[in-house]
Design an enzyme around this catalytic site. Structure first.
Site, PDB file in Angstrom:
ATOM      1  N   GLU A   1       0.997  -1.055  -0.069  1.00  0.00           N
ATOM      2  CA  GLU A   1      -0.126   0.043   0.119  1.00  0.00           C
ATOM      3  C   GLU A   1       0.868   1.364   0.045  1.00  0.00           C
ATOM      4  O   GLU A   1       0.439   2.079  -0.703  1.00  0.00           O
ATOM      5  CB  GLU A   1      -0.972  -0.149   1.267  1.00  0.00           C
ATOM      6  CG  GLU A   1      -1.826   1.287   1.228  1.00  0.00           C
ATOM      7  CD  GLU A   1      -2.520   1.394   2.600  1.00  0.00           C
ATOM      8  OE1 GLU A   1      -3.106   2.195   2.890  1.00  0.00           O
ATOM      9  OE2 GLU A   1      -2.394   0.339   3.548  1.00  0.00           O
TER      10      GLU A   1
ATOM     11  N   ASP B   1       0.691   3.870  -3.187  1.00  0.00           N
ATOM     12  CA  ASP B   1       0.343   5.614  -2.913  1.00  0.00           C
ATOM     13  C   ASP B   1       1.416   6.243  -3.808  1.00  0.00           C
ATOM     14  O   ASP B   1       0.796   7.260  -4.551  1.00  0.00           O
ATOM     15  CB  ASP B   1       0.464   5.730  -1.372  1.00  0.00           C
ATOM     16  CG  ASP B   1       0.329   7.082  -1.112  1.00  0.00           C
ATOM     17  OD1 ASP B   1      -0.733   7.843  -1.271  1.00  0.00           O
ATOM     18  OD2 ASP B   1       1.379   7.774  -0.664  1.00  0.00           O
TER      19      ASP B   1
ATOM     20  N   GLU C   1      -5.183   0.257  -3.471  1.00  0.00           N
ATOM     21  CA  GLU C   1      -3.845   0.956  -3.471  1.00  0.00           C
ATOM     22  C   GLU C   1      -2.626  -0.019  -3.376  1.00  0.00           C
ATOM     23  O   GLU C   1      -1.603  -0.041  -4.260  1.00  0.00           O
ATOM     24  CB  GLU C   1      -3.665   1.967  -2.496  1.00  0.00           C
ATOM     25  CG  GLU C   1      -2.778   3.234  -2.823  1.00  0.00           C
ATOM     26  CD  GLU C   1      -3.039   4.244  -1.472  1.00  0.00           C
ATOM     27  OE1 GLU C   1      -2.859   5.515  -2.197  1.00  0.00           O
ATOM     28  OE2 GLU C   1      -3.203   4.154  -0.468  1.00  0.00           O
TER      29      GLU C   1
END
Length: 244
Positions: A49, A53, A124
């Site tokens: 994640e 991002d 994500e």
């Protein structure tokens, strides 16, 4: 990974158009991207994640630069904010039906109100997994996300007040000499993910008032501002149509 899990993950990869990624390394990364820390403290989506991002922001920046080279830098920033927003990610996760693929521990399973947040994080992480599995190549991300980004961009450019209501309302109020809009926002429930958790009322002097609801204070205020901008636009249309 059992055969059923492997089959479902391969189907997911086909849905997002990444047919070439059928080898064990990428499947293991996708499996990790859909595993919550409550289910496995050692192999979960947190690190992917984090990667996703950064990858998402860079890929969205490249998308705007490739397809919309003539819009202003300020408009680029505003558009990118929508293309990488939590709401957009949650919608993408919903399209992919990630909820049915998430591996959750007992505590996370019992928190139904947090599903939108989990879906956002997993989407994500999936982006991070594809980037890592393709040896830091952004092109698979572009092939997957570009059609959805194009759709969102059209929506943003055609009705910017739905996405940038606070900015538009502030510019209008200052141009009218009315100062800054005043927001009064209250929490109506304590359930995370509740679309009506927050209620916001915005006032501009004595001339304008509107309301909005949202999952967060920011979303409720944005929705209230968008409603206020719609009121302004409706008034302008009415005034233009009225006989002089």
């Amino acid at each position: 990974m059992d055969s059923t899990r492997q089959h479902n993950l391969l189907l997911l990869m086909r849905v997002i158009g990444l047919h070439e990624f059928n080898y064990p390394e990428i499947l293991n990364l996708v499996d990790q991207a859909l595993t919550h820390i409550s289910a496995d403290r050692n192999k979960n989506f947190e690190r992917l994640e984090f990667i996703g991002d950064a990858v998402l922001r860079l890929a969205a920046t490249e998308f705007i630069d490739r397809h919309y080279p003539n819009i202003s830098v300020g408009s680029c920033s505003s558009l990118r904010a929508q293309l990488v927003s939590d709401r957009w990610l949650a919608q993408m996760g919903d399209r992919l039906k990630l909820d049915s693929l998430l591996i959750l521990g007992t505590k996370a399973l019992g928190d139904s109100a947090a599903r939108a947040r989990l879906r956002t994080d997993a989407t994500e992480a999936l982006i991070g997994a594809i980037y890592a599995g393709s040896k830091s190549n952004l092109e698979p991300i572009h092939r997957w996300l570009t059609p959805y980004w194009q759709q969102t961009t059209v929506e943003v450019l055609e009705a910017p007040h739905h996405f940038h209501g606070k900015t538009i309302l502030q510019e209008w109020s200052q141009a009218q000499g009315l100062g800054l809009p005043n927001y009064i926002t209250d929490e109506q429930s304590s359930h995370h993910g509740d679309p009506e958790r927050f209620h916001s009322e915005v006032r501009v002097g004595k001339r304008l008032r509107a309301e909005g609801l949202g999952r967060s204070r920011k979303e409720a205020e944005q929705n209230a501002a968008s409603a206020a901008v719609q009121v302004i636009q409706d008034r302008d249309v009415t005034d233009a149509a009225s006989p002089k």
